[in-house]
Design a protein around this motif. Structure first.
Motif, mmCIF file in Angstrom:
data_model
loop_
_atom_site.group_PDB
_atom_site.id
_atom_site.type_symbol
_atom_site.label_atom_id
_atom_site.label_comp_id
_atom_site.label_asym_id
_atom_site.label_seq_id
_atom_site.Cartn_x
_atom_site.Cartn_y
_atom_site.Cartn_z
ATOM 1 N N HIS A 195 -1.981 -2.775 -3.645
ATOM 2 C CA HIS A 195 -3.169 -3.637 -3.525
ATOM 3 C C HIS A 195 -4.406 -2.854 -3.114
ATOM 4 N N SER A 198 0.871 -1.175 0.000
ATOM 5 C CA SER A 198 0.000 0.000 0.000
ATOM 6 C C SER A 198 0.911 1.229 0.000
ATOM 7 N N ARG A 206 1.485 3.204 2.222
ATOM 8 C CA ARG A 206 2.172 3.226 3.503
ATOM 9 C C ARG A 206 3.526 2.506 3.469
ATOM 10 N N ARG A 233 -4.011 -4.799 14.043
ATOM 11 C CA ARG A 233 -2.649 -5.156 13.690
ATOM 12 C C ARG A 233 -1.659 -4.182 14.319
HETATM 13 N N1 LIG Z 1 3.094 -19.332 10.290
HETATM 14 C C1 LIG Z 1 4.178 -18.833 10.864
HETATM 15 O O1 LIG Z 1 5.051 -19.582 11.323
HETATM 16 C C2 LIG Z 1 4.331 -17.356 10.943
HETATM 17 C C3 LIG Z 1 5.540 -16.767 11.368
HETATM 18 C C4 LIG Z 1 5.646 -15.376 11.349
HETATM 19 C C5 LIG Z 1 4.565 -14.611 10.931
HETATM 20 N N2 LIG Z 1 3.406 -15.209 10.590
HETATM 21 C C6 LIG Z 1 2.253 -14.456 10.094
HETATM 22 O O2 LIG Z 1 2.610 -14.032 8.785
HETATM 23 C C7 LIG Z 1 1.968 -12.803 8.471
HETATM 24 C C8 LIG Z 1 3.003 -11.780 8.049
HETATM 25 O O3 LIG Z 1 3.791 -11.416 9.165
HETATM 26 P P1 LIG Z 1 4.298 -9.926 9.334
HETATM 27 O O4 LIG Z 1 4.940 -9.835 10.654
HETATM 28 O O5 LIG Z 1 5.091 -9.532 8.129
HETATM 29 O O6 LIG Z 1 2.889 -9.155 9.359
HETATM 30 P P2 LIG Z 1 2.556 -7.660 9.099
HETATM 31 O O7 LIG Z 1 3.746 -6.822 9.520
HETATM 32 O O8 LIG Z 1 1.229 -7.426 9.685
HETATM 33 O O9 LIG Z 1 2.473 -7.542 7.500
HETATM 34 C C9 LIG Z 1 1.405 -7.969 6.714
HETATM 35 C C10 LIG Z 1 1.360 -7.102 5.470
HETATM 36 O O10 LIG Z 1 0.240 -7.440 4.658
HETATM 37 C C11 LIG Z 1 -0.261 -6.256 4.061
HETATM 38 N N3 LIG Z 1 -1.672 -6.452 3.708
HETATM 39 C C12 LIG Z 1 -2.774 -6.391 4.506
HETATM 40 N N4 LIG Z 1 -3.893 -6.664 3.814
HETATM 41 C C13 LIG Z 1 -3.491 -6.917 2.546
HETATM 42 C C14 LIG Z 1 -4.177 -7.267 1.348
HETATM 43 N N5 LIG Z 1 -5.495 -7.411 1.318
HETATM 44 N N6 LIG Z 1 -3.448 -7.466 0.232
HETATM 45 C C15 LIG Z 1 -2.098 -7.342 0.247
HETATM 46 N N7 LIG Z 1 -1.394 -7.000 1.342
HETATM 47 C C16 LIG Z 1 -2.083 -6.780 2.477
HETATM 48 C C17 LIG Z 1 -0.089 -5.195 5.111
HETATM 49 O O11 LIG Z 1 -0.242 -3.896 4.642
HETATM 50 P P3 LIG Z 1 0.536 -2.851 3.659
HETATM 51 O O12 LIG Z 1 0.469 -3.325 2.246
HETATM 52 O O13 LIG Z 1 -0.206 -1.612 3.931
HETATM 53 O O14 LIG Z 1 1.964 -2.760 4.138
HETATM 54 C C18 LIG Z 1 1.232 -5.611 5.768
HETATM 55 O O15 LIG Z 1 2.356 -4.967 5.243
HETATM 56 C C19 LIG Z 1 1.190 -12.419 9.749
HETATM 57 O O16 LIG Z 1 -0.142 -12.882 9.611
HETATM 58 C C20 LIG Z 1 1.913 -13.183 10.833
HETATM 59 O O17 LIG Z 1 1.087 -13.420 11.954
HETATM 60 C C21 LIG Z 1 3.266 -16.546 10.593
#
Ligand SMILES: NC(=O)c1ccc[n+]([C@@H]2O[C@H](COP(=O)([O-])OP(=O)(O)OC[C@H]3O[C@@H](n4cnc5c(N)ncnc54)[C@H](OP(=O)(O)O)[C@@H]3O)[C@@H](O)[C@H]2O)c1
Length: 309
Positions: free
Chosen positions: A193, A175, A177, A300
């Protein structure tokens, strides 16, 4: 010492700042004087009882940790008192939201020399998640096209850099941001997006789709059309199923990040070589951790927050 603990699962108010004995390292363990621990969404999930991780109660959250080794148990080689380290500790054992934590020696590695030790706590699990998503689950190779959805977050920054470094062509969402951080990470193409539908603007199939965003399940399923036959969909959003397409051989992989200290050591070397960076949005005091958990319950938390005892 002070340790933030929960004695039962529940809302953020189950977190209490307790006075506990400084732990003693047993065989194969070290004690770390904590510089910081990092907050992760999974800390919130474990405290609330949403995640099926068998934590022992009372539990100290904060499995990402940085600090200085201040005591060494029997049978530990290769680590020294006074050494600055980072680690991704097993989630079910006590973490670093405390003044000291005891950890298996093989869970820690030398901290990056080029990053403040407090901020270094923000590195381990998100960088390992990016690595495992791209390479262990996605099998990304040089010359492949990878689409990273949700590249503007903590995992995404590492994923874009690692994919580019591996020689992939990187298409990433951001985004307004997060546009500049995704650009700085080196994405070849960036899709806002909030303005464009990926299905309209990605005009050639990708080999690997990596999802890091909380998409609606039907929107995520539609994106599988962008993946070539025999390609891979990888997702870290483990709270929903990862879609694939058996008919076209598109594999679906869900990432559950695993501690991997040899890989973390490689990641630290990449940070010190300037190929990965550590971004911290906020430092908070340990006493303010319940307020951070409360904030996470309402939406978030953007970027990485490190918690300083
Ligand atoms: N399974 C596992 O082992 C594991 C480990 C670590 C993290 N995770 C999970 O993995 C995910 C990512 O982690 P993170 O720390 O990087 O999270 P984060 O900092 O919240 O980043 C998620 C990103 O997705 C973007 N976003 C939100 N809605 C969207 C959409 N509709 N289309 C495209 N982009 C969108 C956000 O906005 P912008 O585009 O505005 O920036 C943000 O930058 C989280 O859900 C976290 O809980 C899982």
């Amino acid at each position: 010492m002070k340790a933030m603990r929960f004695h039962e699962v529940g809302g953020p108010d189950v977190l209490r700042l307790d006075d506990v004995e400084v732990p003693t390292p047993g065989p194969g363990q070290v004690r770390i004087k904590v510089a910081a621990s990092a907050f992760n969404a999974a800390d919130n999930g474990m405290r609330a009882g949403f995640l099926p991780i068998p934590v022992r109660l009372p539990h100290v959250p904060g499995y990402d940790v940085s600090g200085t080794i201040d005591a060494i148990g029997p049978g530990v080689d290769g680590l020294e008192i006074g050494q600055a380290v980072v680690g991704f500790l097993a989630m079910e054992t006590d973490g670093g939201a405390a003044e000291y934590v005891v950890a298996p020696a093989d869970a820690v590695t030398a901290a990056p020399a080029t990053v403040d030790l407090v901020d270094a706590a923000a590195l381990p699990s998100v960088a390992l998640t990016a690595w495992q998503a791209l390479f262990d689950d996605g099998g990304i190779r040089s010359g492949q096209r990878v689409l990273i959805v949700g590249a503007g977050g903590a995992v995404g920054g590492h994923a874009v850099r690692l994919a580019r470094r591996a020689g992939a062509h990187v298409i990433a969402t951001a985004s307004p941001r997060s546009l500049e951080t995704v650009r700085a990470a080196g994405a070849h193409e960036i899709v806002d997006h909030t303005r464009f539908a990926l299905l309209d603007v990605v005009d050639e199939p990708v080999d690997v789709l990596v999802n890091l965003a909380p998409l609606e399940p039907e929107d995520f399923a539609a994106l599988v059309d962008l993946v070539r036959d025999d390609g891979v969909v990888v997702s870290t959003t483990a709270f929903m199923a990862t879609p694939g397409d058996d008919r076209r051989g598109v594999d679906a992989r869900t990432v559950f990040v695993r501690p991997d200290t040899p890989r973390l050591t490689e990641i630290v070397a990449l940070v010190d070589a300037g190929e990965l960076s550590v971004a911290v949005d906020r430092r908070i005091d340990l006493v303010d951790l319940p307020a951070l958990h409360a904030e996470a319950m309402t939406g978030r938390i953007a970027g990485k927050v490190v918690v300083v005892p």
